[in-house]
Design a protein around this motif. Structure first.
Motif, mmCIF file in Angstrom:
data_model
loop_
_atom_site.group_PDB
_atom_site.id
_atom_site.type_symbol
_atom_site.label_atom_id
_atom_site.label_comp_id
_atom_site.label_asym_id
_atom_site.label_seq_id
_atom_site.Cartn_x
_atom_site.Cartn_y
_atom_site.Cartn_z
ATOM 1 N N VAL A 250 -52.196 67.421 -38.473
ATOM 2 C CA VAL A 250 -53.492 68.011 -38.180
ATOM 3 C C VAL A 250 -54.550 67.147 -38.850
ATOM 4 O O VAL A 250 -54.544 66.984 -40.069
ATOM 5 C CB VAL A 250 -53.575 69.460 -38.690
ATOM 6 N N LEU A 251 -55.445 66.563 -38.071
ATOM 7 C CA LEU A 251 -56.449 65.643 -38.597
ATOM 8 C C LEU A 251 -57.733 66.360 -38.992
ATOM 9 O O LEU A 251 -58.439 65.924 -39.897
ATOM 10 C CB LEU A 251 -56.765 64.578 -37.547
ATOM 11 N N ALA A 252 -58.052 67.450 -38.311
ATOM 12 C CA ALA A 252 -59.254 68.221 -38.605
ATOM 13 C C ALA A 252 -59.064 69.622 -38.057
ATOM 14 O O ALA A 252 -58.425 69.817 -37.027
ATOM 15 C CB ALA A 252 -60.499 67.577 -37.984
ATOM 16 N N GLY A 253 -59.622 70.600 -38.789
ATOM 17 C CA GLY A 253 -59.574 71.975 -38.329
ATOM 18 C C GLY A 253 -58.366 72.746 -38.799
ATOM 19 O O GLY A 253 -58.123 73.851 -38.358
ATOM 20 N N GLY A 254 -57.552 72.188 -39.718
ATOM 21 C CA GLY A 254 -56.384 72.917 -40.200
ATOM 22 C C GLY A 254 -55.795 72.260 -41.419
ATOM 23 O O GLY A 254 -56.465 71.506 -42.133
ATOM 24 N N GLU A 255 -54.503 72.528 -41.674
ATOM 25 C CA GLU A 255 -53.814 71.959 -42.828
ATOM 26 C C GLU A 255 -53.457 70.499 -42.551
ATOM 27 O O GLU A 255 -53.616 69.987 -41.457
ATOM 28 C CB GLU A 255 -52.539 72.765 -43.121
ATOM 29 N N ASP A 256 -52.887 69.840 -43.582
ATOM 30 C CA ASP A 256 -52.566 68.418 -43.454
ATOM 31 C C ASP A 256 -51.477 68.164 -42.414
ATOM 32 O O ASP A 256 -51.534 67.226 -41.646
ATOM 33 C CB ASP A 256 -52.118 67.833 -44.802
ATOM 34 N N ASP A 257 -50.435 69.019 -42.423
ATOM 35 C CA ASP A 257 -49.329 68.838 -41.496
ATOM 36 C C ASP A 257 -49.061 70.152 -40.784
ATOM 37 O O ASP A 257 -49.494 71.215 -41.221
ATOM 38 C CB ASP A 257 -48.047 68.384 -42.223
ATOM 39 N N VAL A 258 -48.335 70.096 -39.710
ATOM 40 C CA VAL A 258 -48.028 71.300 -38.945
ATOM 41 C C VAL A 258 -46.588 71.230 -38.480
ATOM 42 O O VAL A 258 -46.087 70.163 -38.120
ATOM 43 C CB VAL A 258 -48.973 71.468 -37.731
ATOM 44 N N ASP A 259 -45.883 72.376 -38.561
ATOM 45 C CA ASP A 259 -44.510 72.450 -38.103
ATOM 46 C C ASP A 259 -44.518 72.634 -36.595
ATOM 47 O O ASP A 259 -44.907 73.687 -36.092
ATOM 48 C CB ASP A 259 -43.792 73.618 -38.781
ATOM 49 N N MET A 260 -44.100 71.625 -35.841
ATOM 50 C CA MET A 260 -44.166 71.667 -34.395
ATOM 51 C C MET A 260 -42.893 72.250 -33.775
ATOM 52 O O MET A 260 -42.704 72.223 -32.577
ATOM 53 C CB MET A 260 -44.408 70.267 -33.828
ATOM 54 N N SER A 261 -42.002 72.789 -34.606
ATOM 55 C CA SER A 261 -40.774 73.364 -34.058
ATOM 56 C C SER A 261 -40.984 74.805 -33.619
ATOM 57 O O SER A 261 -40.151 75.379 -32.935
ATOM 58 C CB SER A 261 -39.649 73.322 -35.109
ATOM 59 N N ALA A 262 -42.124 75.396 -34.008
ATOM 60 C CA ALA A 262 -42.392 76.784 -33.644
ATOM 61 C C ALA A 262 -43.396 76.844 -32.518
ATOM 62 O O ALA A 262 -44.163 75.927 -32.280
ATOM 63 C CB ALA A 262 -42.919 77.546 -34.870
ATOM 64 N N GLY A 263 -43.391 77.967 -31.803
ATOM 65 C CA GLY A 263 -44.407 78.178 -30.770
ATOM 66 C C GLY A 263 -43.972 77.639 -29.422
ATOM 67 O O GLY A 263 -42.963 76.966 -29.281
#
Length: 269
Positions: A250-263
């Motif tokens: 996540v570059l802007a608007g959220g945390e540094d990293d995101v778990d892409m295994s969910a959703g």
């Protein structure tokens, strides 16, 4: 013609050098590191439609008044550890989409597209000093997706029985400069998604976004470091000693990293 091989690379079994294999190859694209870019946030840009049904109803109204809707979206590419990453928007922690939007009926295709890119990603205030409006290098049109009816499904072709498609969406390659300031609306996230994360991942990203690795496979890339040096290229190898595995950031608007295994969000709306 003889080839000079450094002593450190010589072996008892010299490599077989193939005949040149680059006929009709598009121009090699230079990719700059993610760290070259500055990311920020700007005012919220609420979605125009509260639901998918409302969006399709507005599409029908547009078609009645102006004919087929024209949409342009950009494939913005940089690299992290010599692996291509796609800059992508995430809305409501669910839907993924490329920067861009539909054009106004009176818009010129390219100039109107640049305005839509500015709306989504151009900085405001002091972050934007030195940057001018519409400062985008719009490259090749990599794909055209067609909406045959007032429904969510789009196809990379016009079905034989369809004579009046309701929307055409073009995906353009956007060549990023050495550095740039980008700002995303506060209600969205700007992600850097590794190419391998998109590949064959229609369950999460939908058919349009998961096809991006196929669309980019026609290009060779040069990977440049922060000092402007070419450190890797395709075909070829980068830092083989590194055990770093790229992941979506996540570059802007959220945390540094995101778990892409969910959703299970896609861009098919």
């Amino acid at each position: 013609m003889s080839t000079i091989v450094p002593d450190a690379m010589k072996s008892g079994m010299p490599p077989i050098l193939p005949i040149d294999f680059n006929a009709s190859q598009p121009t090699t694209i230079r990719l700059y590191p993610l760290s070259n870019y500055t990311f920020g946030v700007k005012e919220t840009q609420p979605e125009e439609d509260p639901s998918v049904l409302a969006r399709l109803r507005r599409l029908e109204e547009h078609y009645t008044a102006h004919g087929m809707r024209r949409t342009c979206e950009g494939i913005l590419v940089c690299h992290e550890h010599n692996h291509p990453h796609i800059l992508m928007l995430q809305i409501a922690n669910a839907f993924f989409k490329l920067p861009g939007d539909y054009l106004r009926p009176e818009d010129d295709e390219i100039e109107g597209f640049k305005e839509r890119l500015d709306e989504r990603l151009a900085p405001v205030g002091s972050l934007g000093e030195g940057e001018k409006a519409g400062d985008w290098h719009v490259g090749d049109c990599l794909a055209q997706w067609w909406r045959p009816n007032f429904e969510t499904f789009m196809y990379p072709f016009i079905p034989p029985h369809v004579t009046r498609p309701k929307e055409c969406k073009k995906l353009y390659f956007i060549e990023l400069p050495k550095s740039k300031v980008l700002s995303v609306p506060k209600n969205m996230k700007l992600l850097a998604v590794p190419l391998f994360e998109l590949y064959d991942n229609t369950a999460r990203y939908g058919p349009q976004l998961s096809a991006i690795p196929h669309l980019l496979s026609r290009y060779n890339f040069e990977f440049v470091d922060e000092d402007g040096n070419v450190v890797a290229a395709t075909p070829g190898a980068g830092d083989a000693a590194s055990d770093y595995v790229p992941k979506t950031k996540v570059l802007a608007g959220g945390e540094d990293d995101v778990d892409m295994s969910a959703g299970n969000g896609t861009n098919d709306h």
